[in-house]
Design an enzyme around this catalytic site. Structure first.
Site, PDB file in Angstrom:
ATOM      1  N   SER A 134      38.431  60.771  54.639  1.00 50.15           N
ATOM      2  CA  SER A 134      39.122  59.829  53.766  1.00 50.15           C
ATOM      3  C   SER A 134      39.206  60.348  52.332  1.00 50.15           C
ATOM      4  O   SER A 134      39.899  61.322  52.069  1.00 50.15           O
ATOM      5  CB  SER A 134      38.447  58.458  53.834  1.00 50.15           C
ATOM      6  OG  SER A 134      39.396  57.440  53.560  1.00 50.15           O
ATOM      7  N   LYS A 186      44.307  32.982  42.218  1.00 48.46           N
ATOM      8  CA  LYS A 186      43.316  33.543  41.303  1.00 48.46           C
ATOM      9  C   LYS A 186      41.951  33.691  41.960  1.00 48.46           C
ATOM     10  O   LYS A 186      41.184  34.603  41.639  1.00 48.46           O
ATOM     11  CB  LYS A 186      43.208  32.664  40.051  1.00 48.46           C
ATOM     12  CG  LYS A 186      42.265  33.198  38.985  1.00 48.46           C
ATOM     13  CD  LYS A 186      42.716  34.565  38.500  1.00 48.46           C
ATOM     14  CE  LYS A 186      41.791  35.094  37.422  1.00 48.46           C
ATOM     15  NZ  LYS A 186      42.154  36.466  37.018  1.00 48.46           N
TER      16      LYS A 186
END
Length: 318
Positions: A134, A186
């Site tokens: 990765s 949020k």
């Protein structure tokens, strides 16, 4: 807990604080030396051996300076940048043993290496040790040549974002968080809230963008077409043999043979730099801390931090 056990915990806690303070001071001194060490480069012709070992992230351990990471992001970045101005430097040899890490940090080191190469014209070679997956593979795309040990695990080209949902646990404990927000998204990613379909789509868009960036970096670094890379980049890991067959690396060899080849190419000797600031006191305190009992809240906190809630990662989850 018996009286004897209580005193044992008290004594261990006192030792933890006292030795921790000394360990923190020692680590701070070593970090200061480390930050200036980039200016003290060897006077003879050499190539820099830069190790990317451990999780690729910008962290400095816990509050007491314990559990220091094996990979030091800022020190590595500063060192690579300073190598541009070192006339005795003839190249960079990257050694990898990492399952990856943060998208931000992986790309930051990749760009620093590309800047070094473009500014100097000097070669960069990469060697994959036990694991180069990765984010580690991402960074290696700055290399002109990639070799790997025959037992290397590599690949895992992709992005992951995760968070720990503790809603059921909170309900069981009778806990409820109250969020006052400026918009419906949020508080997305809060551990005690379920994701809405809209929020999942938002997170997926972040992952997709980071994935597209990863694919583009591999296309450029390995000179492969985008369809070819996307076929390989489904997140799976590859053995060294499989990676070679698919064009993800250039050869299978040993570390000593890879170093010897770079010696011949550069006409220089390897120069090793250790950015580890872990002291014997840190290791002692880490051992003491590991035997101390943890509260439920500490366990939950560590679990959430390990999951890197809401942060896109170039990391092998295996």
């Amino acid at each position: 807990m018996t009286k004897k056990q209580t005193w044992g915990v008290v004594i261990a806690a006192i030792a933890l604080v006292l030795v921790g303070l000394f360990g923190t001071f020692t680590a701070a001194v070593l970090r200061e030396i480390e930050s200036s060490a980039a200016g003290y480069l060897p006077a003879y012709d050499s190539f820099a051996v830069v190790s990317v070992v451990g999780t690729i992230q910008n962290t400095s351990g816990d509050e007491l300076g314990l559990n220091q990471p094996s990979y030091h992001h800022n020190a590595t970045l500063n060192y690579v940048r300073n190598l541009q101005y070192d006339r005795s430097n003839k190249g960079i040899f990257l050694y990898f043993d990492t399952g990856g890490g943060g998208v931000y940090e992986s790309d930051e080191l990749y760009r620093a290496l590309m800047e070094y190469k473009e500014a100097t014209g000097r070669p960069i070679h990469a060697f994959f040790g036990p694991t180069a997956a990765s984010g580690g593979y991402y960074i290696a795309m700055a290399a002109d040549h990639i070799s790997a040990d025959r037992n290397t695990t590599t690949g895992s080209i992709g992005v992951i974002m995760s968070y720990t949902n503790v809603k059921g646990l909170y309900e069981k404990l009778g806990l409820e968080s109250v969020y006052i927000t400026s918009g419906r998204n949020k508080s997305m990613g809060a551990g005690d809230l379920d994701l809405t379909d809209e929020q999942r789509a938002i997170y997926q868009s972040v992952v997709d963008e980071a994935y597209d960036q990863f694919v583009g970096i591999v296309c450029e670094g390995r000179e492969m077409s985008e369809p070819a890379v996307r076929k390989l980049a489904d997140g799976r890991i590859y053995t060294a043999k499989q990676a070679l067959e698919n064009g993800l690396i250039d050869e299978i060899t040993t570390l000593d043979e890879a170093l010897d080849a770079f010696r011949r190419e550069t006409g220089a000797s390897p120069y090793y730099t250790d950015f580890s600031d872990t002291t014997i006191f840190d290791r002692l305190l880490g051992a003491v801390a590991s035997i101390l009992p943890k509260s439920d809240s500490q366990v939950l906190k560590e679990l959430a931090e390990a999951d890197k809630s809401g942060v896109p990662m170039y990391v092998y989850a295996g």
